[in-house]
Enzyme design. Structure first.
Site, PDB file in Angstrom:
ATOM      1  N   GLN A 156      53.422 -33.509  50.880  1.00 32.49           N
ATOM      2  CA  GLN A 156      54.373 -33.031  51.882  1.00 32.49           C
ATOM      3  C   GLN A 156      54.687 -34.124  52.905  1.00 32.49           C
ATOM      4  OE1 GLN A 156      52.742 -30.325  54.822  1.00 32.49           O
ATOM      5  NE2 GLN A 156      54.562 -29.044  54.734  1.00 32.49           N
ATOM      6  N   GLY A 157      55.936 -34.553  52.968  1.00 28.13           N
ATOM      7  CA  GLY A 157      56.304 -35.599  53.923  1.00 28.13           C
ATOM      8  C   GLY A 157      56.968 -35.026  55.159  1.00 28.13           C
ATOM      9  N   TYR A 158      56.154 -34.521  56.052  1.00 28.20           N
ATOM     10  CA  TYR A 158      56.697 -33.899  57.264  1.00 28.20           C
ATOM     11  C   TYR A 158      56.385 -34.753  58.499  1.00 28.20           C
ATOM     12  CZ  TYR A 158      58.061 -29.291  55.384  1.00 28.20           C
ATOM     13  OH  TYR A 158      58.678 -28.261  54.737  1.00 28.20           O
ATOM     14  N   SER A 159      55.095 -34.721  58.906  1.00 25.58           N
ATOM     15  CA  SER A 159      54.705 -35.366  60.170  1.00 25.58           C
ATOM     16  C   SER A 159      54.956 -36.862  60.148  1.00 25.58           C
ATOM     17  CB  SER A 159      53.211 -35.145  60.439  1.00 25.58           C
ATOM     18  OG  SER A 159      52.943 -33.788  60.641  1.00 25.58           O
ATOM     19  N   GLU A 185      54.339 -16.618  52.272  1.00 22.86           N
ATOM     20  CA  GLU A 185      52.936 -16.314  51.919  1.00 22.86           C
ATOM     21  C   GLU A 185      52.034 -16.263  53.138  1.00 22.86           C
ATOM     22  OE1 GLU A 185      50.842 -16.482  48.826  1.00 22.86           O
ATOM     23  OE2 GLU A 185      52.457 -16.577  47.403  1.00 22.86           O
ATOM     24  N   ASN A 195      47.381 -24.539  66.385  1.00 22.29           N
ATOM     25  CA  ASN A 195      47.256 -23.194  66.934  1.00 22.29           C
ATOM     26  C   ASN A 195      47.977 -23.055  68.274  1.00 22.29           C
ATOM     27  OD1 ASN A 195      45.845 -22.743  64.635  1.00 22.29           O
ATOM     28  ND2 ASN A 195      44.046 -21.842  65.630  1.00 22.29           N
ATOM     29  N   GLU A 196      48.142 -24.165  68.961  1.00 23.14           N
ATOM     30  CA  GLU A 196      48.944 -24.119  70.191  1.00 23.14           C
ATOM     31  C   GLU A 196      50.404 -23.821  69.849  1.00 23.14           C
ATOM     32  OE1 GLU A 196      46.685 -26.572  69.484  1.00 23.14           O
ATOM     33  OE2 GLU A 196      45.219 -25.681  70.850  1.00 23.14           O
TER      34      GLU A 196
END
Lengths: 398, 399, 375
Positions: free
Chosen positions: A126-129, A244, A384-385
């Site tokens: 996954q190439g996100y961040s 999901e 979670n923030e």
């Protein structure tokens, strides 16, 4: 209202259980139980076995190779897999890009990419961040510039889990720098063997190599690898995040870990008694168990609502937060349970073929590895923030 | 580094201890020990006893009546006082407006007000918060308009503790609405007997009647009651907030109350043939609270040492307020838990001094729940703990 | 697996919620709590008329054949209104005991009168020195002639003042805290030798210290097996616990919504305070706690008819969650309301106080955590 499973569902559980007893390789179960990082081939092997049975992607629509199970059946399947210590399959193809492709992809893309995802033949990442775009993902800077039949991609992705195993990456790239940041993002599929890609490992605090940095230097990606429309990448990414949700809490695995924790605490001695007889420790285990029950009931409420075709209710939004917190609580208790032997730490132990006697009890080191790597769970997939921000905004309207 | 007090300091400590033991009136001590309502007269009597010994205002300069103690002596005094079953000292005159007056007031104001604070002739209250101005105090709306040699004050103040007893109020008022909110505020002293003042009680969730709303309707206040300059009220108020950090954490009182919980837990059954004190779960929680209190005590001592070394205390005091109130609240929770079902009976009259009936359940159980409910205020008042965290984030951490 | 209400249950929920909304606003509740009885007998008659007093009893006994889910529906709605009428002691505790374990004669005598609203009851199970141990009994019942003579002191008995009959636990044998030797007796509220000290409770209800001084009852007053009633008591307390868990969920919902609304409307620093991220996250944690409490109250409701060991574990787990969530939601509601949260005028304090006392009732969080962990 009742909590019991129907006879059909119980029969289904039996079928799954038998399958797992017959087909799950014991070496894989042992590694999973011990908290080891699995090798690529371990994951691929289990994927192949499930695929042979037609069970590698239970949630997919039947036409693409799914099982046609109800949400309750999927829940049961998940519970049984956890109970047998089955390895977790790589989610990037099966749970992430797969649903994006069958929902937004073209016929050619579906035909090309879905079958090898199901079979475990291709691994995805996954190439996100990016280094400058973490929680503020929409600020990402990796550019894709159209040049004839290709996009030319330049930039830098980070925290890319399993990039060193991956054949393909689904990647968020900026195709437009005008307008709102979210609107200039596109969703591209990139062949990891393309010239100009460099994968550099990042060693995490547990000493393992799971995540990477990926550098793109004039990487040419064919235009047909664009999913949907240019500039709509943010929409597809959000769809994926909402997918999901009921399984995200990891209830079944946590249940299994609590049982393991009790076993370990029962074996550890203190003042001539087992650690499980220590009121303070015992009560903290009980507290974790009760929180897990609350999480499970919340998952079931959400599942029932999905089963009834109503879609998950607002309660489903708490699952990632509490699920990850609880995983950390449990692994923290595991480490506490093993006492001083949480300290010795030999990375070679996790390699196949290591045959020496463990230092201290054999469950000690995996606990520490899990505990360390598990700190990531409240950070990844939207910290979670960020999850709390999302609830505040989307559910509470603040 | 040395944690021990010097011989002189120990002698001083003995002095303070015996003075309190010998001079705290029995009836007042009894009220404090049994959780009965302490009346105005009780507070005043005790303050006069301390003043008679010259110990009412440890932090005041000697020229205005302070005892000239070292930081260590002040600490010892506060510790001994807090550890004793004496009424709290009402801070509005001695700790709040007094220092403002001797720092920013003129000679007439000093000569008039300071002796009356020392003698407890004037009971002061604090006119800060308003219904629309709580955490955002600078948005206060009570107006003071100059009319000849008077200000005419209109508005309302709220959460005014013990205003029903007060002779005087120090009050933040808006004298200019054209400038930045903070710059248009002035600090004035208002006679609570002035026409146009209406004090209405606010009953709190524990049934208490300590706080009030004060309505001001065309109240005429002589211009000489202005402290310092017009428009400088915010500066004086901030000075006041930074003052008297000592004992803000309430460590000695919390220590005394933890000892009380232990007594209660020894008297309460655990339901298994022993005392609650034998219950591991309860003991663990009590120990955690006690350790938190110790950490707080040493944080306070470190700040004391820094202060003795001449370093001006900073926003670290916010830490003492946050943790101090958290510990106080934990203590009230544990006390309530300890008494079990007898937390529930609520006999309002039982908190009055003249009540002579047998308590329902053990005598210590009666105040447990009301005190727990009442102390929820402590993380709200005096700058809520959220505001305190904002202060630390900004002033200490530079975020 | 099914989380849907039946159509009857939906109707029940609508009718109780409507009553709370239309006829049980906070001022009404405050007046009732301050009245002589502490509740309204007219309301009680209305509960009977609407069938709520019989909802959990079997049709054979004169009830409407509902179960724990129906009780949950009523109690959750009552939690939203902080209802002061003695539904818990009369219907859930005492009525439940009689319907499950009473003789035919006892059932015939008592259940129809509860259903009709003619009889209120209380359950005197706690004693001053027993903490939460149901077997820690100093009250004795001595066989005498054909009946028993009961003496002892029962602590904090909710609803005793209005009770026509009080069910009393006492020792007919064994030592203090023995499992054996515990019996239950149905005692008339005005029996000779029974005296009460009535008082208000901090959560706005009424309770009493009940003293029995040689109270004589006949053999027909015995409820369940002589000397073997402890399991019945445990079961009754478990049903009561499940009911107050549902009540707590209703109360938390009100606090959650009130705080949510306050964050949206209260302005400081030129904006609604709900725009501050610190407070947003606190509100989210209240939301999470409320949802967890709701899940666990539901779980315990659906498990309370199971065998005793399963039931007890489920109930203790739920009570721990409700205790923690209730404390968190209650404290945070006050904190986020600032000074207003401290005032008696606003409803927040009253809900907070009830949640606080629900945490104590039938054993506090520590008690149930220990019980759960030790099982």
């Amino acid at each position: 209202m009742d909590l019991t499973f129907t006879e059909d569902e119980q029969a289904f559980r039996e079928t799954v259980r038998r399958f797992l007893a017959d087909e799950l390789p014991q070496d894989l179960a042992r590694k999973t139980e011990g908290g080891w990082h699995l090798e690529k081939e371990d994951v691929a092997r289990w994927n192949r076995i499930l695929h042979a049975k037609g069970w590698s992607a239970p949630a997919w629509p039947e036409e693409y190779g799914g099982t046609g199970w109800s949400p309750v059946q999927r829940y049961i399947f998940n519970e049984e897999c956890a109970d047998a210590w089955a390895p977790i399959l790589s989610p990037f193809g099966l749970s992430m890009v797969g649903p994006v492709i069958y929902t937004f992809g073209s016929d050619e893309q579906k035909a090309k990419y879905l079958p090898p995802i199901l079979s475990g033949e291709t691994f995805w990442c996954q190439g996100y961040s990016e280094p400058g775009s973490g929680s503020d993902l929409a600020s990402l800077k990796t550019r894709a510039v159209r040049d004839g039949g290709d996009y030319v991609v330049n930039g830098h992705k980070i925290w890319t889990t399993q990039a060193h195993w991956a054949d393909m990456m689904f990647c968020l790239v900026r195709t437009d720098t005008e307008g709102k940041p979210q609107q200039g993002i596109s969703f591209l599929l990139i062949d990891m063997t393309s010239p100009g890609i460099q994968v550099k490992p990042i060693i995490t605090i547990d000493g393992s190599h799971s995540v990477n940095e990926v550098f793109f230097d004039d990487v040419r990606v064919p235009v047909e690898n664009l999913i949907g429309q240019e500039g709509m990448g943010w929409t597809y990414a959000k769809f994926l995040l909402g997918h999901e949700r009921t399984l995200i809490a990891g209830v079944s695995v946590s249940k299994k870990r609590i049982a393991q924790l009790k076993r370990i605490a029962g074996a550890e001695r203190q003042n001539g008694a087992s650690l499980l007889e220590d009121t303070s420790f015992r009560n903290r285990v009980a507290e974790a168990e009760i929180s897990l029950q609350a999480l499970e009931m919340t998952s079931l409420r959400s599942l029932a609502s999905e089963n009834a075709g109503k879609g998950p209710g607002p309660e489903s939004s708490i699952l990632k937060i509490r699920g990850s917190e609880l995983q950390q609580t449990i692994s923290g208790l595991l480490v506490e349970a093993v006492g001083y032997y949480a300290g010795p730490y030999e990375l070679e132990r996790f390699e196949d073929g290591w045959n020496e006697e463990p230092i201290g009890p054999d469950y000690a080191q995996g606990s520490m590895a899990m505990h360390l790597y598990g700190r990531a769970s409240t950070i990844y997939g939207g910290s979670n923030e960020i999850q709390r921000n999302v609830i505040a905004k989307m559910i509470l309207g603040l | 580094m040395d944690l021990a007090f010097t011989a002189e300091e120990r002698a001083f400590q003995e002095d303070v201890r015996s003075f309190i033991r010998d001079n705290l009136p029995d009836d007042i001590r009894h009220k404090v020990e049994t959780g009965k309502t302490v009346e105005k007269d009780d507070y005043v009597r005790w303050q006069r006893i301390l003043n008679g010994r010259g110990w009412l205002v440890p932090n005041w300069p000697t020229e205005y009546g302070g005892p000239g103690w070292t930081a260590a002596q002040k600490y010892i005094f506060a510790t001994e006082l807090g550890a004793s079953p004496s009424p709290r000292l009402i801070p509005f005159g001695t700790s709040m407006v007094g220092p403002v007056i001797y720092t920013f007031g003129n000679a007439e104001q000093k000569a008039h007000y300071l002796p009356r604070i020392l003698s407890s002739e004037d009971w002061w209250c604090q006119g800060y918060s308003e219904p629309g101005a709580g955490s955002d105090l600078a948005s206060l709306k009570t107006r003071a308009v100059r009319d000849g040699d008077h200000y005419v004050v209109n508005g309302s103040k709220t959460w005014t503790t013990l205003a029903q007893y007060a002779d005087m109020m120090f009050c933040l008022v808006r004298t200019d609405s054209e400038v930045k909110p903070q710059q248009g505020i002035s600090f004035i002293l208002i006679d609570m007997n002035s026409p146009g003042i209406d004090v209405r009680p606010i009953v709190t969730i524990d049934g208490g009647r300590e706080i009030n709303t004060v309505f001001l309707d065309d109240v005429r206040v002589p211009a000489e009651n202005l402290i310092g300059e017009e428009g400088k009220g915010w500066t004086y108020a901030k000075f006041l907030l930074g003052h008297e950090r000592m004992n803000i954490a309430g460590v000695p009182t919390s220590k005394r109350k933890i000892a009380d919980i232990k007594d209660i837990a020894r008297a309460e059954a655990d339901g298994a043939g022993g005392a609650l004190m034998d219950d591991m779960t309860f003991r663990r929680k009590l120990a955690e609270t006690e350790i938190k209190l110790q950490a707080l005590e040493y944080a306070e001592l470190r700040m004391l040492a820094a202060e003795s070394a001449g370093k001006a205390p900073g926003a670290e005091a916010s830490l003492l307020k946050i943790r101090g109130t958290e510990v106080q609240q934990a203590i009230t929770e544990l006390t309530m838990e300890a008494v079990g079902y007898y937390a529930n009976p609520y006999v309002a009259e039982s908190f009055q001094a003249g009540w002579n009936e047998d308590p329902i359940g053990p005598a210590y159980a009666g105040p447990a729940a009301p005190v727990y409910f009442n102390w929820r205020k402590s993380s709200i008042y005096g700058g809520s703990n959220e505001i305190q965290r904002n202060i630390i984030a900004k002033m200490v951490l530079g975020l | 697996m099914d989380f849907n209400f039946t159509s009857e249950q939906q109707l029940l929920q609508e009718s109780v919620e409507r009553f709370i909304q239309d006829e049980y606003d906070f001022d009404t509740r405050r007046k009732l709590a301050g009245s002589d009885d502490g509740f309204s007998r007219d309301n009680w008659a209305k509960f009977a008329e609407l069938g709520w007093l019989g909802v959990s009893f079997s049709e054979d006994d004169g009830g409407f054949g509902g179960g724990p889910v129906d009780t949950m529906i009523v109690m959750e709605a009552f939690g939203k209104g902080l209802v002061t009428e003695p539904y818990l002691p009369t219907v859930v505790l005492a009525g439940g005991l009689v319907s499950r374990h009473g003789s035919d004669a006892q059932k015939a005598d008592i259940i129809p009168r509860i259903v009709e609203g003619e009889l209120m009851m209380a359950f005197a199970f706690a004693e001053p020195h027993g903490r939460f141990n149901l077997a820690d009994l100093h009250t004795t019942a001595t066989a005498d002639g054909g009946g028993y003579v009961i003496s002892g002191h029962k602590a904090v008995v909710y609803g005793a003042a209005c009770a026509g009959k009080i069910i009393v636990s006492a020792r007919t044998g064994g030592d203090v805290r023995d499992s054996d030797g515990v019996s239950l007796f149905i005692v008339d509220g005005d029996a000779d030798g029974l005296s009460r000290r009535d008082y208000r409770t901090v959560d706005g209800l009424r309770a009493s210290e009940v003293t029995l001084d040689n109270v004589r009852v006949g053999a027909d007053a015995v409820l369940g097996p002589v000397g073997g009633a402890l399991p019945l008591i445990e079961e009754a307390i478990d049903y009561g616990t499940v009911a107050v868990c549902a009540e707590a969920v209703g109360a938390m919902k009100v606090l959650h919504d009130a705080t949510h609304e306050y964050l949206k409307t209260r302005q400081q620093f030129g904006q609604p305070i709900g725009k501050f991220q610190v407070l947003q996250h606190r509100m989210v944690d209240m939301f999470i706690n409320y949802e967890e409490a709701k899940s666990m109250a539901l779980m315990a409701t659906l498990r309370v008819d199971d065998e005793p060991a399963v039931r007890a574990q489920a109930v203790s787990a739920a009570k721990v969650q409700i205790g923690k969530s209730g404390r968190f939601v209650g404290q945070e509601s006050v904190q986020l309301h600032g000074g207003m949260g401290m005032t008696d005028e606003l409803n927040v304090g009253s809900y907070f106080k009830r949640l606080t006392m629900i945490e104590v009732l039938f054993g506090n969080t520590d008690y149930h955590l220990n019980k759960y962990a030790a099982a």
